[in-house]
Enzyme design. Structure first.
Site, PDB file in Angstrom:
ATOM      1  CD  GLU A   1      21.710  -6.705  62.527  1.00  0.00           C
ATOM      2  OE1 GLU A   1      22.940  -6.608  62.597  1.00  0.00           O
ATOM      3  OE2 GLU A   1      21.129  -7.744  62.170  1.00  0.00           O
TER       4      GLU A   1
HETATM    5  C1  TNX Z   1      24.162  -9.359  64.156  1.00  0.00           C
HETATM    6  S1  TNX Z   1      23.139  -9.747  66.828  1.00  0.00           S
HETATM    7  C2  TNX Z   1      22.881  -9.893  64.088  1.00  0.00           C
HETATM    8  C3  TNX Z   1      22.649 -11.120  63.338  1.00  0.00           C
HETATM    9  C4  TNX Z   1      23.909 -11.647  62.702  1.00  0.00           C
HETATM   10  C5  TNX Z   1      25.057 -11.476  63.653  1.00  0.00           C
HETATM   11  C6  TNX Z   1      26.329 -12.077  63.164  1.00  0.00           C
HETATM   12  C7  TNX Z   1      21.841  -9.467  66.163  1.00  0.00           C
HETATM   13  C8  TNX Z   1      20.741  -9.250  67.040  1.00  0.00           C
HETATM   14  N1  TNX Z   1      21.815  -9.425  64.823  1.00  0.00           N
HETATM   15  O1  TNX Z   1      21.649 -10.923  62.378  1.00  0.00           O
HETATM   16  O2  TNX Z   1      23.717 -12.991  62.387  1.00  0.00           O
HETATM   17  O3  TNX Z   1      25.254 -10.125  63.892  1.00  0.00           O
HETATM   18  O4  TNX Z   1      27.306 -12.064  64.168  1.00  0.00           O
END
Ligand code: TNX
Length: 574
Positions: free
Chosen positions: A367
């Site tokens: 992300e």
């Molecule tokens: C996605 S999964 C994220 C996290 C959040 C999560 C909540 C991932 C690698 N990144 O930053 O906490 O979703 O479900």
């Protein structure tokens, strides 16, 4: 459970999130005289009750050959004998410590230089230098984590090639005793183990769970308890998500404000916290004693707001952002164009690597919406080289895929659609995959609409959904030979206590553990839910919170018949 605790089990943690587990004793406790009568009756009942079935183990063993005509009874005379080897001796002590509180038996541990220890309960390390030829298990090759367990009327024997294999044999043995073995105080019970042989070894070498200690901070004691839960189900990795926008949780001597400033916040505005190096070392050694490897994650280049608050020089605009206590993602990043950023990464990863005995360093990579294309891959390639310089192997979320391959690189799949050409391509170039599909393995997802905590962006995950998928074939274009294993992540935006953690972990963690350990041929929802059901009384007895999912045929709570009319006119029958 047909045995009777002589005193109350550890109190259930309380939380509005958790349906109260029926206590092993009624709120109004019987008098001492009644207890004696009931204890005798319970012991008598137990003498008639069959032992746990040999195949009633989670995760399901590779091979089980029951001998219904035999059972071994642990008594006050049972002694543990173990091959003379420090690691094997430690496993034998662990076994004794598991059994002593509930049984009240002394269970002395003695080691022996004999090739085959003799006694009643024996742990044999088959490949010590003193013991090079003792390989009675050669037929299947027990490997790095396998074991063989033989139970006859006269003795119990665990054989393994490694101390880890012995440890897993002990975890199986624990599950084969009555649930009362989980009591922390002495219990009258018939400590029978079912007769027969188990030959067992894992399907995948990497079996793990992740705890996000950044969104909410959790005390060392809580992490140690999570490690205990992992070990019970033969999970061998704990991934700690140590840094995120809301908090930086690991001390770094060369950048002290990371914890002093960046560690003082969490989701919702609480005080946060961080692990000192000594705290982290406590976690490492507790994990090592349970054959669990720590995988520390420093999330880069995004999810870094806490670091930028502490050190604005790392921010693209060189300005300190406000501390962040919300739950949005994808807005923060360290400046990929500034050399100082790479000094920071080298210092941080160097210190974390030095604290961590295991081979892995996780660099996140998820992300980072504002670091795109070649800038992102260039950043990742430099970070991967820095990891290699520490002597560790890089792990990262599957967004790392487009970057160049580096030796041993492992990607962690968290997608929900089971296909991603970039990930399949990275695997073609040599990457291995840890499977954490968001729609099956994310333990922060709610069980059902009415689950009081958790997310639902990847759907609802009931126990069956956590169980019914195959890590070996899950992602298109990724052969099972490229699958290193499975991991169940627990993100903690809405998770604030150990009770919350346990409520989301149990009973889904054992489902993921079975996918990682058991041969695919053993996969069977109907059988799994029956086997899992027996763990409810174990958790209750140990004071562990769990979700009483209605998919699982939990046994009725133990009841104690009333001996006399209660003085308060309460005529409720138990
Ligand atoms: C996605 S999964 C994220 C996290 C959040 C999560 C909540 C991932 C690698 N990144 O930053 O906490 O979703 O479900």
């Amino acid at each position: 459970m047909s045995s009777l605790p002589l005193s109350s089990p550890a109190p259930e943690p309380t939380s509005t999130a958790t349906p109260a587990e029926p206590a092993a004793l009624p709120a109004h406790q019987p008098a001492a005289g009644d207890l004696a009568v009931l204890a005798a009756r319970a012991a008598g009942d137990d003498l008639l009750a069959p032992p746990v079935r040999l195949d009633n183990v989670v995760p399901a063993p590779e091979r089980v050959e029951a001998d219904p005509s035999a059972s071994f009874v642990v008594t006050g005379d049972t002694a543990i004998r173990v091959t003379a080897h420090p690691g094997a001796r430690a496993v034998a002590e662990h076994l004794a410590e598991l059994l002593r509180p509930a049984t009240g038996f002394p269970l002395p541990v003695a080691d022996t230089p004999d090739v085959e220890p003799t006694g009643t309960l024996m742990l044999t390390l088959a490949t010590t230098p003193a013991n090079p030829t003792a390989t009675p298990h050669r037929s299947i090759g027990l490997g790095a984590e396998g074991y063989r367990l033989d139970v006859t009327g006269a003795e119990v024997r665990v054989i393994a090639e490694t101390t880890t294999g012995l440890f897993y044999g002990v975890q199986t043995l624990r599950q084969l005793l009555p649930a009362a073995v989980e009591s922390q105080t002495p219990v009258v019970a018939h400590w029978a183990l079912p007769g027969g042989t188990i030959l067992d070894r894992p399907r995948f070498p990497y079996r793990g769970a992740m705890l996000d200690v950044a969104r909410h901070f959790f005390a060392v004691e809580d992490v140690l308890r999570v490690i205990d839960h992992l070990a019970r189900y033969k999970l061998n990795h704990l991934h700690l998500h140590l840094t995120d926008d809301q908090g930086w949780r690991i001390a770094v001597d060369s950048w002290p404000k990371l914890t002093a400033v960046g560690g003082a916040t969490e989701v919702g505005g609480g005080p946060g916290g961080h692990y000192t190096k000594a705290d982290y070392q406590r976690i490492v050694s507790h994990a090592a004693a349970r054959h669990v490897t720590l995988v520390p994650e420093i999330d880069l280049p995004g999810h870094t707001n806490a670091a930028l608050v502490a050190y604005p020089e790392l921010a693209p605009d060189k300005l300190a952002p406000p501390p962040y206590t919300g739950t949005e993602v994808g807005f923060s990043y360290v400046d990929p164009a500034d050399e100082r950023t790479y000094d920071f990464i080298a210092d941080v990863l160097g210190e974390v690597a030095a604290l961590t005995p295991g081979p892995w360093l996780h660099i996140g990579g998820d992300e980072a919406f504002k670091v795109k294309g070649a800038v992102y891959t260039g950043f990742v390639e430099r970070a991967q080289r820095i990891v290699a310089d520490t002597g560790k192997t890089v792990v990262g979320w599957h967004q790392l895929a487009p970057a160049a391959h580096t030796d041993g690189r492992v990607l962690q799949w968290w997608g929900t659609d089971a296909k991603d050409p970039a990930t399949a391509d990275a695997v073609q170039r040599g990457a291995r995959l840890i499977l954490s599909p968001g729609n099956h393995a994310y333990l922060d997802m709610k069980y059902a609409e009415d689950t009081p905590i958790g997310h639902d962006w990847a759907g609802l995950i009931d126990v069956r959904r956590a169980y019914d998928w195959d890590p070996g074939t899950h992602v298109a274009g990724v052969p099972s030979t490229a699958v290193l294993g499975v991991e169940a992540p627990l993100w903690t935006e809405s998770v604030t206590s150990l009770t919350d953690i346990e409520y989301l972990l149990l009973p889904r963690l054992p489902a993921i553990a079975e996918l990682g350990w058991s041969p695919r041929a053993a996969h069977d929802w109907a059988g799994f839910r029956e086997r899992l059901a027996g763990h409810g009384p174990r958790w209750s007895t140990a004071g562990i919170t769990f979700h009483r999912a209605d998919e699982i045929p939990w046994p009725a709570a133990p009841t104690i018949p009333r001996q006399h009319t209660a003085p308060d006119n309460d005529t409720t029958s138990h």
